[in-house]
Design a protein around this motif. Structure first.
Motif, short mmCIF file in Angstrom:
data_model
loop_
_atom_site.label_atom_id
_atom_site.label_comp_id
_atom_site.label_asym_id
_atom_site.label_seq_id
_atom_site.Cartn_x
_atom_site.Cartn_y
_atom_site.Cartn_z
N PHE A 324 55.83 58.96 -1.00
CA PHE A 324 57.23 59.40 -0.96
C PHE A 324 57.27 60.93 -0.97
CE2 PHE A 324 57.46 60.60 -5.45
CZ PHE A 324 56.54 59.74 -6.06
N LYS A 325 58.40 61.45 -0.43
CA LYS A 325 58.57 62.89 -0.32
C LYS A 325 59.17 63.44 -1.62
CE LYS A 325 57.32 64.23 3.87
NZ LYS A 325 55.95 63.77 3.38
N VAL A 326 58.86 64.68 -1.94
CA VAL A 326 59.43 65.33 -3.14
C VAL A 326 60.18 66.59 -2.69
CG1 VAL A 326 58.89 66.48 -5.31
CG2 VAL A 326 57.62 64.43 -4.63
N ASN A 327 61.46 66.63 -3.10
CA ASN A 327 62.26 67.80 -2.71
C ASN A 327 63.06 68.26 -3.94
OD1 ASN A 327 63.68 69.73 -1.43
ND2 ASN A 327 65.04 68.32 -0.33
N PRO A 328 62.42 69.11 -4.79
CA PRO A 328 63.01 69.43 -6.11
C PRO A 328 64.38 70.09 -6.00
CG PRO A 328 60.79 70.33 -5.90
CD PRO A 328 61.20 69.86 -4.55
N LEU A 329 65.18 69.81 -7.01
CA LEU A 329 66.53 70.38 -7.09
C LEU A 329 66.43 71.75 -7.79
CD1 LEU A 329 69.37 69.34 -6.45
CD2 LEU A 329 69.48 68.37 -8.76
N LYS A 330 67.01 72.80 -7.22
CA LYS A 330 66.95 74.11 -7.88
C LYS A 330 68.09 74.22 -8.89
CE LYS A 330 64.36 76.54 -4.35
NZ LYS A 330 63.03 76.21 -4.86
N LEU A 331 68.00 75.25 -9.77
CA LEU A 331 69.04 75.44 -10.79
C LEU A 331 69.13 76.94 -11.04
CD1 LEU A 331 70.73 73.57 -12.74
CD2 LEU A 331 68.99 74.02 -14.43
#
Ligand SMILES: Nc1ncnc2[nH]cnc12
Ligand SMILES: [Mn+2]
Length: 538
Positions: A324-331
């Protein structure tokens, strides 16, 4: 319907037999014995039933990337770290980032945000918040009740939070380090059903005898599994895992340690599958009809060697490579601190003094109370490098400009300073050093980076940015682990012999674990549960 065949561990009967597992729409539909001598073993997906993902310094989606190939299919996370930094918005960040990956992240609702009234935090979780969140299925319990004096002393605010959990029929996690006798009975009578803070067999045995479920912890800083194996427990948990450990493994490695320490392999596997699933009423943890098709295929029960991992019947990892792909959420950044001057890290005195000193214990979160006789120079109390008495300070980061200076033993630094915005549980900036100038440099680097770790040695600065709430990176576990290894090597070159210096540093501000700790508001005697003066007889 899909089928897989192999030797199957039945966690109810504790048998291993050749079987065929049928599954569709993410659920197990049938399991039946078949003839055949297979080379692989089918286990229920592994569950880490108590972890603070933030302590891994990577966001949930990156955490999933690191642990799923090791057979972890669910975690029960207590997000009190990010909740202390930014309240409900922090919890929502964890859920939103985790929703993009197949790893199942169940949460306990933080019960102690802020952890105590003796520190400044950036967020608050009220009883009303707890009631609202516990009504949602992804919140499976009330998080570790660390304010044990508040439980024992019947503090109305604490009791109200416990009531809310009981009304919502959700289990309550405990945090009762060294609690014993009548006080422990009082704590258990409040309906608190687990504990992960036992460090000795007698402590764990006393809690088990009172019906509390024992989480045997094998973290990066707190390693209690070996000591507690002789008593046994109900779950095996990590609590806090630093990125370097995660790159090596997760629940699979904790299982191998459990077997090495003499725990029966089948019992150990139940501690990370059926037991937590039943306690928190999760629809996983066993390979029987109607349960989620969360499965781990391994070579054998002693060595494990995770091959394939399924979550809800989907192949999510094959021989260690992610499916699966990982596309982290920024903050965006959350720091509200003004730069510090070297003089901010001085403790003035007109004469030499005997001072209270925090003494660390390797691989433990508890600390000892010590004292030291310190000289003065230019009207300031001086660190005593000869006797490993260094300076420590906590700098508040939520805009109130508070800070406390103190002394620490056990890091052995011979020059420079190290700082971190990972400082349980309020995550102000903690810094230790041999001199005020380097401490100011180390803290200001963390502030400029909007969070993270820094090392000042021989005038040079090396840092690791943690831009997500000052706790986490959106980079991979490997990249963060590489940077952390460089920082750790630097700290070793400065004289430290600790295996996880930054994890150890991060617990020195945790006021709910004995015996002497430090917050932005003062030096804190955990046993007395009150502030104490740095200088004795002041
Ligand atoms: N063991 C622990 N107890 C309380 N708070 C924590 N935060 C991270 N680990 C913790
Ligand atoms: Mn705890």
């Amino acid at each position: 319907m899909e089928f897989i065949r192999g030797n199957l561990l039945n966690v109810f009967t504790e048998e291993i037999y050749s079987a065929e597992v049928g599954f569709e729409n993410g659920l197990i539909s049938c399991v039946k014995p078949v003839d055949g001598n297979f080379k692989t073993l089918i286990l229920p997906g592994f569950i880490d039933s108590h972890i603070h993902i933030e302590s891994s310094m990577i966001c949930p989606s990156r955490f999933a990337e690191a642990v799923v190939p090791h057979g972890t299919t669910s975690v029960i996370a207590d997000p009190h770290e990010i909740a202390n930094v930014m309240g409900l918005n922090g919890i929502n960040y964890m859920l939103n980032d985790a929703s993009s990956v197949p790893l199942k992240m169940f949460l306990t609702v933080p019960s102690c945000v802020p952890a105590t009234k003796f520190e400044t935090a950036g967020g608050i979780i009220t009883s009303e918040d707890i009631d609202t969140l516990l009504k949602r299925p992804e919140f499976v319990g009330l998080g570790e009740v660390m304010n044990f004096p508040g439980v024992i002393g019947q503090d109305p605010e604490v009791i109200e939070k416990l009531e809310v959990a009981h009304v919502n029929n959700k289990p309550i996690d405990g945090h009762a380090p060294m609690l014993s006798g009548a006080e422990l009975c009082n704590y258990a009578a409040a309906g608190i059903s687990t504990d992960h803070e036992s460090t000795t067999p007698s402590e764990a045995l006393e809690k088990r005898r009172l019906g509390m479920k024992i989480m045997m912890r094998e973290g990066s800083s707190a390693k209690n599994l070996k000591a507690l194996a002789v008593v046994g427990g109900d779950f095996i948990v990590s609590d806090d895992k630093d990125p370097e450990d995660l790159v090596e493994g997760h629940v699979d490695n904790m299982l191998l340690k459990a077997i090495e320490y003499g725990i029966d392999p089948v019992k150990a596997i139940k501690m990370v599958t059926l037991n937590p699933a039943e306690h928190y009423q999760l629809n996983t943890g066993s390979l029987v009809p109607g349960k989620a098709a969360d499965m781990v295929i391994v070579d054998d029960i002693e060595k494990l060697n995770v091959k394939n991992v399924y979550i809800d019947g989907k192949l999510v990892s094959k021989n260690g490579s992610l499916n699966f792909k990982v596309n982290p959420l920024k903050l965006q950044g959350t720091f509200k601190s003004s730069p510090k001057k070297p003089s901010d890290f001085n403790l003035t005195s007109d004469s030499p003094k005997t001072v209270r000193v925090i003494e660390i214990i390797e691989d433990q979160l508890i600390t000892n109370k010590q004292t030291a006789d310190l000289d003065i120079q230019d009207g300031n109390l001086m660190a005593d490098l000869e006797n490993d008495v260094l300076k420590i300070a906590v700098v508040e980061r939520y805009g109130n400009n508070k800070m406390t200076n103190g002394f620490i033993k056990g890091f052995n630094l011979k020059n420079g300073a190290i700082a971190s915005s990972v400082a349980h549980d309020s995550h102000n900036i903690i810094v230790i050093g041999t001199n005020s100038k380097d401490m100011a440099k180390a803290v200001n680097t963390v502030i400029t980076n909007n969070g993270g770790l820094s090392v000042v040695s021989n005038g040079g600065i090396t840092d690791l940015k943690l831009p997500i709430a000052g706790l986490m990176s959106d980079r991979t576990a490997e990249d963060v682990a590489k940077d952390l290894t460089i920082l750790k090597q630097l700290v070793n070159d400065m004289g430290s012999t600790l295996s996880s210096p930054f994890m150890t540093l991060s617990f020195l501000a945790l006021l709910v674990i004995p015996n002497l700790k430090i917050s932005d508001m003062g030096l804190f005697d955990v046993e007395k549960f009150e502030f104490v003066n740095i200088v004795l007889d002041d």
